[in-house]
Design a protein around this motif. Structure first.
Motif, PDB file in Angstrom:
ATOM      1  N   ALA A  71       0.822  -1.111  -0.056  1.00  0.00           N
ATOM      2  CA  ALA A  71       0.067  -0.017   0.062  1.00  0.00           C
ATOM      3  C   ALA A  71       0.901   1.327   0.008  1.00  0.00           C
ATOM      4  CB  ALA A  71      -0.762  -0.029   1.178  1.00  0.00           C
ATOM      5  N   GLU A  72       1.990   1.158   0.794  1.00  0.00           N
ATOM      6  CA  GLU A  72       2.924   2.368   0.877  1.00  0.00           C
ATOM      7  C   GLU A  72       3.536   2.788  -0.497  1.00  0.00           C
ATOM      8  OE1 GLU A  72       5.084   3.888   4.828  1.00  0.00           O
ATOM      9  OE2 GLU A  72       5.993   2.106   3.617  1.00  0.00           O
ATOM     10  N   LEU A  73       3.786   1.533  -1.131  1.00  0.00           N
ATOM     11  CA  LEU A  73       4.329   1.426  -2.492  1.00  0.00           C
ATOM     12  C   LEU A  73       3.510   2.244  -3.619  1.00  0.00           C
ATOM     13  CD1 LEU A  73       6.912   0.748  -4.447  1.00  0.00           C
ATOM     14  CD2 LEU A  73       5.560  -1.353  -4.859  1.00  0.00           C
ATOM     15  N   ILE A  74       2.352   1.912  -3.594  1.00  0.00           N
ATOM     16  CA  ILE A  74       1.480   2.491  -4.575  1.00  0.00           C
ATOM     17  C   ILE A  74       0.692   3.821  -4.496  1.00  0.00           C
ATOM     18  CG2 ILE A  74       1.198   0.209  -5.739  1.00  0.00           C
ATOM     19  CD1 ILE A  74      -1.621   0.396  -4.503  1.00  0.00           C
ATOM     20  N   ASP A  75       0.878   4.420  -3.180  1.00  0.00           N
ATOM     21  CA  ASP A  75       0.407   5.659  -2.776  1.00  0.00           C
ATOM     22  C   ASP A  75       0.854   6.721  -3.616  1.00  0.00           C
ATOM     23  OD1 ASP A  75       2.831   6.007  -1.711  1.00  0.00           O
ATOM     24  OD2 ASP A  75       1.919   7.127   0.074  1.00  0.00           O
ATOM     25  N   SER A  76       2.041   6.394  -4.403  1.00  0.00           N
ATOM     26  CA  SER A  76       2.577   7.450  -5.458  1.00  0.00           C
ATOM     27  C   SER A  76       1.709   7.613  -6.667  1.00  0.00           C
ATOM     28  CB  SER A  76       4.119   7.143  -5.723  1.00  0.00           C
ATOM     29  OG  SER A  76       4.168   5.855  -6.187  1.00  0.00           O
ATOM     30  N   VAL A  77       0.788   6.672  -6.843  1.00  0.00           N
ATOM     31  CA  VAL A  77      -0.108   6.515  -8.285  1.00  0.00           C
ATOM     32  C   VAL A  77      -1.091   7.604  -8.032  1.00  0.00           C
ATOM     33  CG1 VAL A  77      -1.516   5.126  -9.632  1.00  0.00           C
ATOM     34  CG2 VAL A  77       0.475   4.085  -8.399  1.00  0.00           C
ATOM     35  N   PRO A  78      -1.499   8.642  -9.056  1.00  0.00           N
ATOM     36  CA  PRO A  78      -2.391   9.561  -8.941  1.00  0.00           C
ATOM     37  C   PRO A  78      -3.901   8.800  -8.777  1.00  0.00           C
ATOM     38  CG  PRO A  78      -1.601   9.168 -11.264  1.00  0.00           C
ATOM     39  CD  PRO A  78      -0.647   8.439 -10.299  1.00  0.00           C
ATOM     40  N   GLY A  79      -4.691   9.124  -7.994  1.00  0.00           N
ATOM     41  CA  GLY A  79      -5.941   8.507  -7.799  1.00  0.00           C
ATOM     42  C   GLY A  79      -5.900   7.468  -6.608  1.00  0.00           C
ATOM     43  N   VAL A  80      -4.880   7.363  -6.260  1.00  0.00           N
ATOM     44  CA  VAL A  80      -4.628   6.329  -5.100  1.00  0.00           C
ATOM     45  C   VAL A  80      -4.533   6.935  -3.555  1.00  0.00           C
ATOM     46  CG1 VAL A  80      -3.521   4.472  -4.129  1.00  0.00           C
ATOM     47  CG2 VAL A  80      -3.837   4.357  -6.473  1.00  0.00           C
ATOM     48  N   SER A  81      -5.286   6.609  -2.880  1.00  0.00           N
ATOM     49  CA  SER A  81      -5.116   7.204  -1.354  1.00  0.00           C
ATOM     50  C   SER A  81      -5.134   5.946  -0.348  1.00  0.00           C
ATOM     51  CB  SER A  81      -6.268   8.113  -0.918  1.00  0.00           C
ATOM     52  OG  SER A  81      -6.605   9.009  -1.972  1.00  0.00           O
ATOM     53  N   LEU A  82      -4.419   6.133   0.607  1.00  0.00           N
ATOM     54  CA  LEU A  82      -4.253   5.191   1.651  1.00  0.00           C
ATOM     55  C   LEU A  82      -5.197   5.476   2.940  1.00  0.00           C
ATOM     56  CD1 LEU A  82      -0.639   4.299   1.576  1.00  0.00           C
ATOM     57  CD2 LEU A  82      -2.331   3.538  -0.060  1.00  0.00           C
ATOM     58  N   VAL A  83      -5.738   4.332   3.305  1.00  0.00           N
ATOM     59  CA  VAL A  83      -6.269   4.466   4.760  1.00  0.00           C
ATOM     60  C   VAL A  83      -5.190   3.850   5.623  1.00  0.00           C
ATOM     61  CG1 VAL A  83      -7.974   3.629   6.561  1.00  0.00           C
ATOM     62  CG2 VAL A  83      -8.533   4.061   4.190  1.00  0.00           C
ATOM     63  N   ASN A  84      -4.398   4.830   6.285  1.00  0.00           N
ATOM     64  CA  ASN A  84      -3.179   4.754   7.140  1.00  0.00           C
ATOM     65  C   ASN A  84      -2.079   4.143   6.032  1.00  0.00           C
ATOM     66  OD1 ASN A  84      -4.506   5.335   9.208  1.00  0.00           O
ATOM     67  ND2 ASN A  84      -5.110   3.143   9.572  1.00  0.00           N
ATOM     68  N   GLY A  85      -1.579   2.967   5.927  1.00  0.00           N
ATOM     69  CA  GLY A  85      -0.799   2.526   4.829  1.00  0.00           C
ATOM     70  C   GLY A  85       0.681   2.000   5.150  1.00  0.00           C
ATOM     71  N   SER A  86       1.273   2.598   6.692  1.00  0.00           N
ATOM     72  CA  SER A  86       2.430   2.047   6.782  1.00  0.00           C
ATOM     73  C   SER A  86       2.626   0.825   7.790  1.00  0.00           C
ATOM     74  CB  SER A  86       3.302   3.059   7.792  1.00  0.00           C
ATOM     75  OG  SER A  86       2.380   3.362   9.159  1.00  0.00           O
ATOM     76  N   THR A  87       1.445   0.140   7.894  1.00  0.00           N
ATOM     77  CA  THR A  87       1.530  -1.045   8.464  1.00  0.00           C
ATOM     78  C   THR A  87       0.625  -1.989   7.451  1.00  0.00           C
ATOM     79  OG1 THR A  87      -0.441  -0.495   9.801  1.00  0.00           O
ATOM     80  CG2 THR A  87       1.607  -0.404  10.937  1.00  0.00           C
TER      81      THR A  87
END
Length: 676
Positions: A71-87
């Motif tokens: 999840a932390e890897l693909i948060d750099s894609v436009p349109g992708v948001s994370l609910v938290n993400g570092s775990t």
């Protein structure tokens, strides 16, 4: 369709780059020889040759980002948001406002595939289990945004598709017989994180290859930019991968592949609410989490036969979460406000998904049109174990799909797509009514996209798609929902630019701008009001921008932006802001390559003010990161790979929109890798 373009306040950077992109051209010499030309290379290649809004992250970028989670890897894609993400637990992926949210790990509108295997659970209250795995197992990640481009992978895709591709032994052996061993160590200052990944690749001959990967990742609780502990952010995640492939026949046209990967985690005396939104009201649990994925694959690619390219993929995926209530851990234990808390906590959640996909790709000509036709069938069987607030049952599906890329002349591509899916969903026989009922549903879905490429490097494209999300096992307790698929319609339009030698010989410019509008109705996933009633409609519209520039001297610039607005309509007809609307955001990367030895880059990410998972306002923010990769090409350290990074350099304290907890503060990362 009109999209409101709002200003995005970024920290120390301009808001936009020009909307242009690239290809490469070589000038023919007088003697007819095409001279060798070194082309500029940016960090990420923009997919300008397709109408599908897709972003690919390759092995180089996976290595450089040193992400803790996929999840932390693909948060750099436009349109992708994370609910938290570092775990891996208590986090999730949201695409275009759909997917994970602060209450459930998923809303069924983002599809997760691992080498074609469908993974992830259904709705589990306050537990995230959308994607529980380690990024070191994979060599590439592809993100399709929206419904266009999704029909050969599944139904009900509103947010998008995340496809992960597992590493192969030949990625390290180069297809030649022999052994290769790769060892990677990574360390993170925030949370004292540590990761070790060991890969053994063996090819006894050119026909056979084996790979084994064991990755161990450990992290203590992290701290935010104010030095406060981020609750429930510690984890230990051992993962393993075993994969083998055997090719045979004339020109090795047949192949069998078998793979198995597993990730596990043990959590002791942790909050039941893995999102951290309810303080200690739910108490603490001991929780064991395990994800298993097994795949058997047969491929047949006969030489000289363009009509046959057969791919048969049998996959098995299991997600298991076992938890037990830690007595006395909650100050509210035994109060009448939460009478079923202990049953909710003392539960075993288990999903088993078996899927058989048979797909063939054919290349043929009809008049002036050439076809790239992908057609197939799927058999899907999902079983869910009965647990408190999670009814058990079986969901059996059969699907037919076809996608045809029709090339007319040199400039026009038209892609019709269709998917027909049937469903037989049965509740657990031992359960009381209505949880033991059976239902049959079916849906016909499809779409059409077109792209026209001008000789100047510009291209325009557009598309429309309709999909249905068939009922899920979790809704067996509501008979109305079991015969009411959620329906969605998406319109897309945009343009791209791809050209080389624009400002200097060997430079490359690429860009892609995509506008979209999505409407969701017949909703069963979201409710509003008291008493709770389903929403009547959700409408989202936005723009996704990707652009890059690179020159032969090694300088590169990457930019992407996501601008979105959403409206939800209640059962009474009242409109309000879509609760899962992502923030407008932009990301700019400036980098320089020094041959194959050194790559340094500065990344700036900014987001507009929004709201968190509870609906509370969050401030806009800007975050800076530095990365460097050093790969000596000679000397005693030849073959070593040293990676260093500083994320959130200014130790910014912020909470991303949709998240339930603050993001991590300043983090130093250091990685060392070597292939022997």
């Amino acid at each position: 369709m009109r999209v409101q373009i709002r200003k995005i306040a970024l920290l120390g950077t301009a808001s936009c780059l020009s909307m242009i992109a690239a290809g490469a051209m070589a000038q023919e010499q007088d003697d007819g020889f095409l001279g060798t030309l070194i082309l500029g290379e940016s960090k990420r290649e923009i997919q300008t040759d397709t109408a599908v809004p897709v972003t690919n992250i390759d092995q180089e970028e996976i290595n450089d980002r040193q992400a803790n989670t996929v999840a932390e890897l693909i948060d750099s894609v436009p349109g992708v948001s994370l609910v938290n993400g570092s775990t891996p637990q208590g986090s999730g992926i949201n695409i275009r406002g759909y997917g994970a949210n602060g209450t459930f790990g998923t809303d069924q509108k983002v599809l997760i595939l691992v080498d074609g295997a469908t993974t992830g659970a259904e709705e589990l209250y306050r537990i995230g289990n959308q994607l529980f795995t380690d990024p070191q197992l994979y060599k590439s990640v592809s993100v399709i945004r929206g419904t266009v481009g999704s029909f050969e992978y599944g139904s009900g895709v509103v947010g998008g598709v995340v496809q992960l591709e597992i590493k192969d032994a030949s990625d390290f052996t180069g297809g030649e017989p022999g052994f290769r061993f790769r060892q990677t160590f990574e360390g993170y200052s925030n949370g004292n994180g540590f990761a070790s990944s060991s890969i053994l690749a063996w090819q006894p001959n050119t026909q056979t290859e084996f790979l084994f990967n064991y990755t161990y990742r450990d992290q203590d609780d992290q701290e935010d930019g104010n030095g406060n502990t981020i609750g429930n952010s510690a984890f230990t995640l051992p993962s393993l991968l075993a994969k083998g492939k055997y090719s045979f026949g004339n020109d090795l046209e047949h192949s069998f592949t078998a793979s198995y990967n597993q990730s596990t985690s043990e959590e002791r005396d942790v909050p039941y609410d893995s999102f951290g939104t309810t303080s200690d009201a739910f108490g603490n649990v001991d929780r064991d989490i395990e994800t298993k994925i097994g795949i058997l694959r047969y491929q047949y690619q006969p030489t000289g036969n363009d009509l046959v390219d057969l791919d048969v993929n049998l996959s098995y995926s299991e997600q298991a979460i076992e938890s037990s209530y830690v007595s006395g851990s909650s100050s509210l234990e035994g109060t009448p406000f939460f009478p079923g808390i202990q049953a909710l906590a003392d539960a075993t959640h288990n999903y088993e998904t078996t899927k058989l996909t048979i797909k063939n790709t054919s290349y043929f000509q009809t008049g002036i049109a050439s076809h790239d036709l992908r057609a197939g069938i799927e058999f899907i069987n999902r079983e869910r174990l009965d647990a408190a607030s999670a009814p058990g049952g079986t969901d059996r599906r059969f699907a037919l799909f076809a996608v045809d890329d029709v090339q007319i002349g040199d400039n026009l591509t038209i892609t019709p797509a269709v998917r027909y899916e049937t469903q037989d969903i049965d509740g657990d026989d031992a359960a009381a009514a209505p949880f033991n009922e059976s239902y049959d549903n079916n849906a016909l879905m499809g779409g059409l996209s077109a792209r026209y490429a001008f000789n100047s490097g510009f291209a325009i494209f557009g598309g429309a798609a309709y999909t249905e999300s068939l009922p899920i096992i979790d809704d067996l307790g509501t008979p109305l929902y079991m015969t009411q698929p959620e329906r969605s319609r998406t319109w897309e339009a945009g343009f791209s630019y791809d050209r080389g030698d624009v400002f200097a010989e060997g430079d490359v410019i690429r860009a892609k701008v995509n506008f979209y509008q999505t409407t969701l109705w017949d909703i069963t996933s979201y409710v509003s009001g008291t008493p709770s009633q389903p929403l009547s409609e959700v409408e989202t519209k936005g723009a996704e921008i990707e652009a890059s520039y690179a020159n032969a001297g090694g300088f590169y610039v990457d930019f992407n932006s996501n601008i979105v607005t959403g409206t939800e309509t209640s059962a009474t007809g009242d409109d309000s802001r879509w609760r899962n609307e992502p923030s407008d955001s932009a990301r700019l990367t400036l980098g320089k390559r020094f041959g194959q030895t050194l790559d340094v880059s500065w990344e700036i990410f900014g987001a507009r003010a929004g709201t968190d998972s509870s609906g509370d306002a969050t401030a806009g923010y800007g975050v800076n990161s530095l990365r460097a990769t050093y790969m000596p090409q000679e000397g005693v350290f030849e073959g070593f790979e040293l990676r260093a990074g500083i994320e959130n350099i200014l130790d910014k304290d912020y909470r991303p929109n949709l998240s339930t907890r603050n993001s991590t503060g300043r983090t130093f990362k250091l990685g060392l890798a070597k292939t022997f």
